[in-house]
Design an enzyme around this catalytic site. Structure first.
Site, short mmCIF file in Angstrom:
data_model
loop_
_atom_site.label_atom_id
_atom_site.label_comp_id
_atom_site.label_asym_id
_atom_site.label_seq_id
_atom_site.Cartn_x
_atom_site.Cartn_y
_atom_site.Cartn_z
N GLY A 154 0.82 -1.20 -0.19
CA GLY A 154 0.17 0.02 -0.01
C GLY A 154 0.80 1.32 -0.07
O GLY A 154 0.80 2.18 -0.76
N TYR A 155 1.65 1.25 0.79
CA TYR A 155 2.62 2.32 1.01
C TYR A 155 3.56 2.64 -0.44
O TYR A 155 3.39 3.81 -0.76
CB TYR A 155 3.74 2.27 2.05
CG TYR A 155 4.73 3.43 2.45
CD1 TYR A 155 4.02 4.74 2.84
CD2 TYR A 155 6.00 3.38 2.17
CE1 TYR A 155 4.95 5.65 3.01
CE2 TYR A 155 6.92 4.28 2.26
CZ TYR A 155 6.48 5.49 2.84
OH TYR A 155 7.11 6.70 2.90
N ALA A 156 4.01 1.28 -0.97
CA ALA A 156 4.86 1.47 -2.12
C ALA A 156 3.97 2.14 -3.37
O ALA A 156 4.26 2.99 -4.04
CB ALA A 156 5.41 0.33 -2.63
N SER A 158 1.31 4.02 -2.89
CA SER A 158 0.90 5.54 -3.10
C SER A 158 2.29 6.33 -3.38
O SER A 158 2.08 7.37 -3.81
CB SER A 158 0.69 5.87 -1.38
OG SER A 158 1.71 5.84 -0.47
#
Length: 246
Positions: A154-156, A158
């Site tokens: 999810g972070y990557a 974003s």
């Protein structure tokens, strides 16, 4: 605008701690008045302001939800009212939520995307409208986009959006002598990164770069200072500040 002879004004989001604070302090040492943005911790933001003013610099703290267009507009208003304009925008503010894809709570993902994608877009939008000619915009990505650590999907994702936005904005600002780049830190010894990690994990990550250590917030701040100052021929790029890990 003669950027060599005109005092440049910086807005640094997420400047109440970690990398953002190091960036704000570093730009202040270059002589820039700084708007120290924070999301919720006013006391820590005032500590950053106090650190800058103790070193002879000028700074004010300002709160905003970076994903709220009106609040971001007010943040830029603060810079113009306090210091006369905006020349450098560094957007370090973001959130980190870790989970494997199969276990990712989608409401938590929505919250992450709201801050990291919509928030970056809202700040970039105001920067495009209000940064003076000759200025610089620095967004923040992450080396995890390439490192593909499990749990970081999810972070990557974003931050992959940040990688896509940055060169487009650079091209849209053609003719104004404004550079737009992104900095992609690797593992960096901030409270956000270290939280929840055991010493074995920290040691393993520190051993990955050829330089044999975790990055420090000050390392990342030096890269930002270059892009915000003398690095005028770097534009539309994602700069990997990670000690050679990729």
């Amino acid at each position: 605008m003669d950027i060599q002879n005109t005092q440049r004004v910086a807005v640094v989001t997420g400047a109440s701690g970690g990398i953002g604070r190091a960036v704000a302090e570093r730009l202040a040492r270059d002589g820039m008045p700084v708007v120290v943005h924070y999301a919720g911790n006013a006391a820590r933001a005032e500590e950053t302001v106090a650190s800058i003013t103790a070193g002879g610099g000028r700074a004010v703290a300002a709160r905003a939800d970076v994903a709220d267009a009106a609040q971001v507009q007010a943040l830029f208003d603060t810079a113009e009212e306090a210091f006369g304009g905006v020349d450098v925008v560094v957007h370090t503010a973001g959130v980190l939520r870790l989970a494997p894809v199969a276990e990712q709570d989608l409401d938590a993902l929505d919250d992450l995307l709201r801050t990291n994608v919509r928030g970056t877009f809202a700040v970039a939008q105001q920067a495009a409208r209000r940064v003076r000619d000759g200025g610089a915009v620095v967004t923040f990505s992450t080396s995890v986009v390439k490192l593909a650590f499990p749990g970081y999907a999810g972070y990557a994702a974003s931050k992959g959006a940040v990688d896509a936005l940055t060169p487009v904005l650079a091209r849209e600002l053609r003719g104004r002598d404004i550079t737009v780049n992104s900095v992609a830190p690797g593992p960096t010894a901030t409270p956000l990164f270290l939280e929840g990690k055991d010493q074995e994990t920290i040691d393993r990550l520190a051993a990955q770069p050829p330089l044999g250590r975790l990055g420090l917030p000050e390392d990342i701040a030096e890269s930002v200072a270059f892009l915000a100052g003398p690095g005028r021929w770097i534009n539309g790029q994602t700069v990997y500040a990670n000690g050679g890990i990729v």
